[in-house]
Design a protein around this motif. Sequence first.
Motif, PDB file in Angstrom:
ATOM      1  N   CYS A  74      14.787  -8.785   0.638  1.00 34.11           N
ATOM      2  CA  CYS A  74      14.674  -7.436   0.076  1.00 34.11           C
ATOM      3  C   CYS A  74      14.195  -7.541  -1.372  1.00 34.11           C
ATOM      4  O   CYS A  74      14.396  -8.557  -2.032  1.00 34.11           O
ATOM      5  CB  CYS A  74      16.017  -6.705   0.127  1.00 34.11           C
ATOM      6  N   PHE A  75      13.598  -6.476  -1.857  1.00 32.15           N
ATOM      7  CA  PHE A  75      13.116  -6.511  -3.235  1.00 32.15           C
ATOM      8  C   PHE A  75      13.054  -5.108  -3.821  1.00 32.15           C
ATOM      9  O   PHE A  75      12.946  -4.104  -3.113  1.00 32.15           O
ATOM     10  CB  PHE A  75      11.738  -7.179  -3.329  1.00 32.15           C
ATOM     11  N   LEU A  76      13.132  -5.078  -5.135  1.00 34.94           N
ATOM     12  CA  LEU A  76      12.954  -3.874  -5.941  1.00 34.94           C
ATOM     13  C   LEU A  76      11.734  -4.097  -6.822  1.00 34.94           C
ATOM     14  O   LEU A  76      11.610  -5.128  -7.465  1.00 34.94           O
ATOM     15  CB  LEU A  76      14.196  -3.621  -6.801  1.00 34.94           C
ATOM     16  N   GLU A  77      10.831  -3.106  -6.847  1.00 36.09           N
ATOM     17  CA  GLU A  77       9.585  -3.275  -7.597  1.00 36.09           C
ATOM     18  C   GLU A  77       9.302  -2.039  -8.442  1.00 36.09           C
ATOM     19  O   GLU A  77       9.409  -0.911  -7.969  1.00 36.09           O
ATOM     20  CB  GLU A  77       8.418  -3.534  -6.638  1.00 36.09           C
ATOM     21  N   TYR A  78       8.927  -2.257  -9.689  1.00 31.35           N
ATOM     22  CA  TYR A  78       8.618  -1.148 -10.581  1.00 31.35           C
ATOM     23  C   TYR A  78       7.628  -1.623 -11.645  1.00 31.35           C
ATOM     24  O   TYR A  78       7.483  -2.826 -11.896  1.00 31.35           O
ATOM     25  CB  TYR A  78       9.888  -0.615 -11.251  1.00 31.35           C
ATOM     26  N   GLY A  79       6.953  -0.680 -12.270  1.00 24.22           N
ATOM     27  CA  GLY A  79       5.999  -1.044 -13.303  1.00 24.22           C
ATOM     28  C   GLY A  79       5.060   0.089 -13.638  1.00 24.22           C
ATOM     29  O   GLY A  79       5.401   1.268 -13.495  1.00 24.22           O
ATOM     30  N   ALA A  80       3.855  -0.256 -14.056  1.00 27.81           N
ATOM     31  CA  ALA A  80       2.857   0.725 -14.473  1.00 27.81           C
ATOM     32  C   ALA A  80       1.550   0.471 -13.736  1.00 27.81           C
ATOM     33  O   ALA A  80       1.332  -0.610 -13.175  1.00 27.81           O
ATOM     34  CB  ALA A  80       2.641   0.655 -15.984  1.00 27.81           C
ATOM     35  N   TYR A  81       0.697   1.476 -13.743  1.00 29.45           N
ATOM     36  CA  TYR A  81      -0.630   1.323 -13.161  1.00 29.45           C
ATOM     37  C   TYR A  81      -1.623   2.130 -13.983  1.00 29.45           C
ATOM     38  O   TYR A  81      -1.256   3.010 -14.760  1.00 29.45           O
ATOM     39  CB  TYR A  81      -0.655   1.755 -11.693  1.00 29.45           C
ATOM     40  N   PHE A  82      -2.885   1.826 -13.780  1.00 30.12           N
ATOM     41  CA  PHE A  82      -3.958   2.473 -14.525  1.00 30.12           C
ATOM     42  C   PHE A  82      -5.049   2.836 -13.530  1.00 30.12           C
ATOM     43  O   PHE A  82      -5.743   1.961 -13.011  1.00 30.12           O
ATOM     44  CB  PHE A  82      -4.485   1.514 -15.597  1.00 30.12           C
ATOM     45  N   ASP A  83      -5.179   4.119 -13.216  1.00 32.30           N
ATOM     46  CA  ASP A  83      -6.177   4.592 -12.265  1.00 32.30           C
ATOM     47  C   ASP A  83      -7.477   4.935 -12.975  1.00 32.30           C
ATOM     48  O   ASP A  83      -7.485   5.678 -13.961  1.00 32.30           O
ATOM     49  CB  ASP A  83      -5.675   5.836 -11.527  1.00 32.30           C
ATOM     50  N   VAL A  84      -8.569   4.401 -12.457  1.00 34.13           N
ATOM     51  CA  VAL A  84      -9.901   4.676 -12.990  1.00 34.13           C
ATOM     52  C   VAL A  84     -10.645   5.524 -11.967  1.00 34.13           C
ATOM     53  O   VAL A  84     -10.833   5.112 -10.819  1.00 34.13           O
ATOM     54  CB  VAL A  84     -10.667   3.374 -13.271  1.00 34.13           C
ATOM     55  N   PHE A  85     -11.049   6.713 -12.363  1.00 35.21           N
ATOM     56  CA  PHE A  85     -11.724   7.634 -11.459  1.00 35.21           C
ATOM     57  C   PHE A  85     -13.071   7.086 -11.005  1.00 35.21           C
ATOM     58  O   PHE A  85     -13.877   6.625 -11.815  1.00 35.21           O
ATOM     59  CB  PHE A  85     -11.916   8.982 -12.163  1.00 35.21           C
ATOM     60  N   LEU A  86     -13.306   7.113  -9.680  1.00 34.85           N
ATOM     61  CA  LEU A  86     -14.586   6.696  -9.123  1.00 34.85           C
ATOM     62  C   LEU A  86     -15.436   7.888  -8.693  1.00 34.85           C
ATOM     63  O   LEU A  86     -16.597   8.002  -9.073  1.00 34.85           O
ATOM     64  CB  LEU A  86     -14.365   5.751  -7.929  1.00 34.85           C
ATOM     65  N   SER A  87     -14.846   8.784  -7.886  1.00 37.56           N
ATOM     66  CA  SER A  87     -15.585   9.949  -7.412  1.00 37.56           C
ATOM     67  C   SER A  87     -14.602  10.967  -6.858  1.00 37.56           C
ATOM     68  O   SER A  87     -13.446  10.652  -6.562  1.00 37.56           O
ATOM     69  CB  SER A  87     -16.605   9.554  -6.332  1.00 37.56           C
ATOM     70  N   ALA A  88     -15.075  12.194  -6.696  1.00 32.70           N
ATOM     71  CA  ALA A  88     -14.263  13.264  -6.120  1.00 32.70           C
ATOM     72  C   ALA A  88     -15.185  14.284  -5.456  1.00 32.70           C
ATOM     73  O   ALA A  88     -16.322  14.491  -5.895  1.00 32.70           O
ATOM     74  CB  ALA A  88     -13.396  13.939  -7.177  1.00 32.70           C
ATOM     75  N   THR A  89     -14.680  14.902  -4.404  1.00 31.37           N
ATOM     76  CA  THR A  89     -15.412  15.955  -3.701  1.00 31.37           C
ATOM     77  C   THR A  89     -14.474  17.123  -3.453  1.00 31.37           C
ATOM     78  O   THR A  89     -13.357  16.941  -2.966  1.00 31.37           O
ATOM     79  CB  THR A  89     -15.970  15.460  -2.359  1.00 31.37           C
ATOM     80  N   GLU A  90     -14.913  18.308  -3.815  1.00 31.81           N
ATOM     81  CA  GLU A  90     -14.139  19.532  -3.633  1.00 31.81           C
ATOM     82  C   GLU A  90     -14.918  20.437  -2.675  1.00 31.81           C
ATOM     83  O   GLU A  90     -16.077  20.793  -2.940  1.00 31.81           O
ATOM     84  CB  GLU A  90     -13.946  20.220  -4.989  1.00 31.81           C
ATOM     85  N   ARG A  91     -14.285  20.814  -1.548  1.00 32.28           N
ATOM     86  CA  ARG A  91     -14.932  21.642  -0.535  1.00 32.28           C
ATOM     87  C   ARG A  91     -14.061  22.852  -0.221  1.00 32.28           C
ATOM     88  O   ARG A  91     -12.831  22.764  -0.244  1.00 32.28           O
ATOM     89  CB  ARG A  91     -15.167  20.855   0.758  1.00 32.28           C
ATOM     90  N   GLY A  92     -14.708  23.949   0.109  1.00 36.62           N
ATOM     91  CA  GLY A  92     -13.984  25.155   0.493  1.00 36.62           C
ATOM     92  C   GLY A  92     -14.948  26.281   0.822  1.00 36.62           C
ATOM     93  O   GLY A  92     -16.133  26.061   1.077  1.00 36.62           O
ATOM     94  N   THR A  93     -14.421  27.500   0.793  1.00 36.46           N
ATOM     95  CA  THR A  93     -15.215  28.693   1.048  1.00 36.46           C
ATOM     96  C   THR A  93     -15.226  29.565  -0.193  1.00 36.46           C
ATOM     97  O   THR A  93     -14.169  29.872  -0.743  1.00 36.46           O
ATOM     98  CB  THR A  93     -14.654  29.499   2.232  1.00 36.46           C
ATOM     99  N   ALA A  94     -16.423  29.921  -0.662  1.00 36.71           N
ATOM    100  CA  ALA A  94     -16.576  30.766  -1.846  1.00 36.71           C
ATOM    101  C   ALA A  94     -16.729  32.228  -1.430  1.00 36.71           C
ATOM    102  O   ALA A  94     -17.506  32.547  -0.529  1.00 36.71           O
ATOM    103  CB  ALA A  94     -17.783  30.319  -2.655  1.00 36.71           C
TER     104      ALA A  94
END
Length: 230
Positions: free
Chosen positions: A139-159
Amino acid sequence: KQTLRCFGCATTAYTDPVGCNHMRNIFLTLVGLIISIESSFGQNDSSFFFREFSISGNRTTIFKEYSNDRYGFGFGIKGSLFKKHFTNLRLGFEFNRTKIFSKSVYGGHFYHYTDVTLVMNYLSLPFTLRHNFGNKNKCFLEYGAYFDVFLSATERGTAHIYSPYQNSTSDYKSHPTLGFEPGLSFGLGFKVPTKKHDLYISPIYKFCLVPLAEYSQPNSYLKLLIEYRR
């Protein structure tokens, strides 16, 4: 500064050139640190540093009216220092895709959006400590930090567009720019020993410290991680 729309909210977070340069420098420093550790490890050990391969499924945790969680996935490679010790330092690279759904989004006096899905892709740099417990570290316990770098995003819907002459609806698609997102992570898990290699299964919660947009929720999510160590 550049103002961007994300689920009907405006933000200037990390779109300011000075802020982006600071975050870019931090990111490059972290990448350099990982590469230097891997190089040093390779000189002292015949095996490759990145020995852990992972896949994961995630679900966002959005607490906002008219918005709902959605499922995503990820995969990555990691390495551990001090593998035979009680506490391990773990670092590596991950790709994570998360999704958010919004039933209705305000766009302005003359238009709004419905059934909007935002899909986000990130390169993540995790830095965590893992504490092992039990017989043979099952068993283990894990914690810490992370750094997310944005690559791309897509937003879809109805206007939905309103005018004095006529109303109309049409499919809506955009590619919003997000940026850099630091965060904290916490998880519990267990090891599944096999004859030659080990499997690790753990639920992990990743809490983003930067909201997606002003007055909005951060891109936080719960993920189920399965790791294979060769």
